[in-house]
Design an enzyme around this catalytic site. Sequence first.
Site, PDB file in Angstrom:
ATOM      1  N   GLU A  16      44.530 -19.274 -79.100  1.00 46.73           N
ATOM      2  CA  GLU A  16      43.092 -19.548 -79.051  1.00 46.73           C
ATOM      3  C   GLU A  16      42.775 -20.493 -77.901  1.00 46.73           C
ATOM      4  O   GLU A  16      43.479 -21.473 -77.659  1.00 46.73           O
ATOM      5  CB  GLU A  16      42.637 -20.179 -80.371  1.00 46.73           C
ATOM      6  N   THR A  42      36.660 -19.284 -78.412  1.00 48.35           N
ATOM      7  CA  THR A  42      35.744 -19.970 -79.318  1.00 48.35           C
ATOM      8  C   THR A  42      34.302 -19.841 -78.832  1.00 48.35           C
ATOM      9  O   THR A  42      34.032 -19.511 -77.677  1.00 48.35           O
ATOM     10  CB  THR A  42      36.097 -21.457 -79.462  1.00 48.35           C
ATOM     11  N   TRP A  43      33.390 -20.152 -79.721  1.00 50.39           N
ATOM     12  CA  TRP A  43      31.967 -19.934 -79.475  1.00 50.39           C
ATOM     13  C   TRP A  43      31.192 -21.234 -79.614  1.00 50.39           C
ATOM     14  O   TRP A  43      31.401 -21.998 -80.554  1.00 50.39           O
ATOM     15  CB  TRP A  43      31.429 -18.913 -80.485  1.00 50.39           C
ATOM     16  N   PRO A  84      36.102 -22.503 -73.840  1.00 48.77           N
ATOM     17  CA  PRO A  84      35.589 -22.556 -72.461  1.00 48.77           C
ATOM     18  C   PRO A  84      35.621 -23.992 -71.922  1.00 48.77           C
ATOM     19  O   PRO A  84      35.033 -24.886 -72.536  1.00 48.77           O
ATOM     20  CB  PRO A  84      34.142 -22.057 -72.587  1.00 48.77           C
ATOM     21  N   PRO A  85      36.302 -24.249 -70.814  1.00 42.68           N
ATOM     22  CA  PRO A  85      36.326 -25.592 -70.242  1.00 42.68           C
ATOM     23  C   PRO A  85      34.924 -26.065 -69.852  1.00 42.68           C
ATOM     24  O   PRO A  85      34.035 -25.265 -69.553  1.00 42.68           O
ATOM     25  CB  PRO A  85      37.212 -25.436 -68.998  1.00 42.68           C
ATOM     26  N   LYS A  86      34.774 -27.370 -69.816  1.00 45.34           N
ATOM     27  CA  LYS A  86      33.464 -27.952 -69.520  1.00 45.34           C
ATOM     28  C   LYS A  86      33.115 -27.927 -68.046  1.00 45.34           C
ATOM     29  O   LYS A  86      31.946 -27.944 -67.687  1.00 45.34           O
ATOM     30  CB  LYS A  86      33.410 -29.404 -70.026  1.00 45.34           C
ATOM     31  N   ARG A 137      30.429 -19.225 -89.962  1.00 49.63           N
ATOM     32  CA  ARG A 137      29.121 -19.803 -90.269  1.00 49.63           C
ATOM     33  C   ARG A 137      28.678 -20.763 -89.181  1.00 49.63           C
ATOM     34  O   ARG A 137      27.558 -20.712 -88.709  1.00 49.63           O
ATOM     35  CB  ARG A 137      29.150 -20.541 -91.617  1.00 49.63           C
ATOM     36  N   GLY A 138      29.545 -21.664 -88.791  1.00 48.92           N
ATOM     37  CA  GLY A 138      29.153 -22.699 -87.838  1.00 48.92           C
ATOM     38  C   GLY A 138      28.608 -23.906 -88.560  1.00 48.92           C
ATOM     39  O   GLY A 138      28.895 -24.147 -89.741  1.00 48.92           O
ATOM     40  N   ASP A 157      36.012 -21.916-103.160  1.00 54.46           N
ATOM     41  CA  ASP A 157      35.860 -21.019-102.016  1.00 54.46           C
ATOM     42  C   ASP A 157      36.074 -19.555-102.354  1.00 54.46           C
ATOM     43  O   ASP A 157      35.510 -18.669-101.706  1.00 54.46           O
ATOM     44  CB  ASP A 157      36.874 -21.396-100.924  1.00 54.46           C
TER      45      ASP A 157
END
Length: 692
Positions: free
Chosen positions: A21, A53-54, A24-26, A112-113, A179
């Site tokens: 995984e 990742t998002w 995205p780098p900054k 979900r986030g 859960d």
Amino acid sequence: MDKITDKIAALPPGTDYFSLEFFPPKTAMGFSNLRDRLDRMARALRPLFVNVTWGAGGSTATKSLELAELCQRELGLTTCLHLTCTNMSRRLIDQTLQDAKALGIRNILALRGDPPRRSEYRELNDPEPEDGEDEFVWAVDLVRYIRKNHGDYFCIGVAGYPEGHADESHPLGQSLEHDLPYLVEKVAAGADFIMTQLFFDIKAYDHFETTLREHPSGVFKDIIIIPGLMPIQSYQMIKRTTKLSHAQMPDAVMERLDTVKGDDEKVKMVGVDILAELVEKIREVKSRTSAGPKGFHFYTLNLEKAVSFIVERTHLIPPSTPYEDEVAVADDLPPTSIPILHVNGSSSSQILTLKNTSRRQSSVGSDPRNRVIVPSQARVSNPDYEATAVEASIPAEPINTRANTLAISEDEGVLGREATWDDFPNGRWGDARSPAYGQIDGYGVSLHVTVAQAINLWGTPTTPEEISQLFIRHLRGELSAIPWSEEGFNAETAAIRDQLVKLNERGWWTLASQPAVNGLKSSDETFGWGPVNGFVFQKAFVEFFIPAADWTALEKKLTRPGMRDTVCFYAINARGDFVSSDTIASSNADGSNGDAEHAERQEAAREPSTNAVTWGVFPGKEIVTPTIIEEVSFRAWSEEAFSIWAEWAKVYGKGSESQKLLDRIREQSWLVNVIHHDFVDKDALWDLLLKD
């Protein structure tokens, strides 16, 4: 355009596989360097697929898609794109799924986030959902939506939590039993596989997988379950990660890390041992619970060395085909260009070209030219063009073989630093050129708490004075978190706590700081770090939000004659207006203010400073500088720092006094970082800021 489920189904029974995984780098430099790292890891390790990742909304979402495109289309890696559904408009979700299709991505991890704040994120042109069917409150809503609108085109994964999801808003707290109904619902709605949250407790994972396989619903009997594992990159990082994720660290594991916590390299290698042992224990669990291929997912944090060691030691790397590392080329093949490895992020365009020839490259390493073989007793007069018979008998290995690439990934050989130059530290105080620079989770701006928790922690402030009190209470240990930090302070902050409190009493809200240190032993209980028998140093610095009017006055103090050799500062507001000691020096270099064109030339010509604010001297090593502050990293962090004000404001209803206050502060404040170069005088920075 493979689906993950199809790739796993094609594996022989009992086969192991793994995935990696990335986030995205900054910074642009970090993104460029990640491209080289991904290429190297893909060739050396051969993961079955990779996850990207998002970050919901704005530039973070765009960067996620750019990274997914790099992995899927340029590097040919089967890619799974994370997608969080809460706090995103339906239009943006639709656009993202269409973009994924256009890129050839057929795998989505539906998450979900952050806890939903739907009313704040609905866009004006979003149609109203019918009977709440398309409201995105839980991950299951996203699974249903994808299946409804895209059928079986996407392979959909969902998250599982071996120790239970840590959402303190529900009455049972962190509980697998709580859960389970939700996980059943997600799988029944169309999920194809389950990928777990990170964990270190094998008993918790054993209970999790056994419970799922034996669940009376039967929905988990044959579903793919991929355990998520995080290599231990540093002591502080793993402490923070386990706190945020609520993953339990067994006492025996923590004791092993505690014994080496002062030496980052030892922590990393002990972490490799811990993860390798965990992989073997998971294999035992899966041997009892399922007969299919056994998968493992690694949260790399965009770093390379630790995960490379782990997958090699646990024999997870797929075997080579008999001829894949050969350099012989058939006579009828056209010339082939092979990219040379990039060193330390360089973007060299040099290539090695193999002519139409069936013979191998010359022996003696991977030299770019053929060499004449001379009698072994003869002296080689020109090593670039001559070789002895003994040297010529050594088989050559081209630089891009899997073996060489893996060695580089594990910090071996002259190119090993290409993989490991940014190992320490991780996070915002590292090198902004690093792919690992930035928040460790890579999911974009977040408060890391629910709405209910935020209100419980920070109340409903309506005045700047109330904000000041929150920061002061946090400094004194009376408040567990503020929006910019979910951690308490370490021991060294106690040395400057009184000065920090005084700054916050002025309404200068401090986010980060450290005291000056002049040559303490690396074994010092408070300030020590690194290998034994070393000495550590620190420059004092402090970073804080300050009202615009106060910044005007402080800027005059920081730019007085002679101050450039004493302090370095960076300052920016939410609009992006930026000033620093570098820009001031450039504009005054010729003793005049100059016109606009002259100012532009000065801006283009100046070289932004880089400040090592922590460094150590150790036996047998070059000077180590794990903490630096520079313009590019400050600018990248400032976007997040100001965005947190906006996220905090969204906790409260639109038009509320708290929301108005926080938005106003965001618009009218400057973020400032001041570094004092005199690390011998421990009071120098604080006297400068606090004395009129």
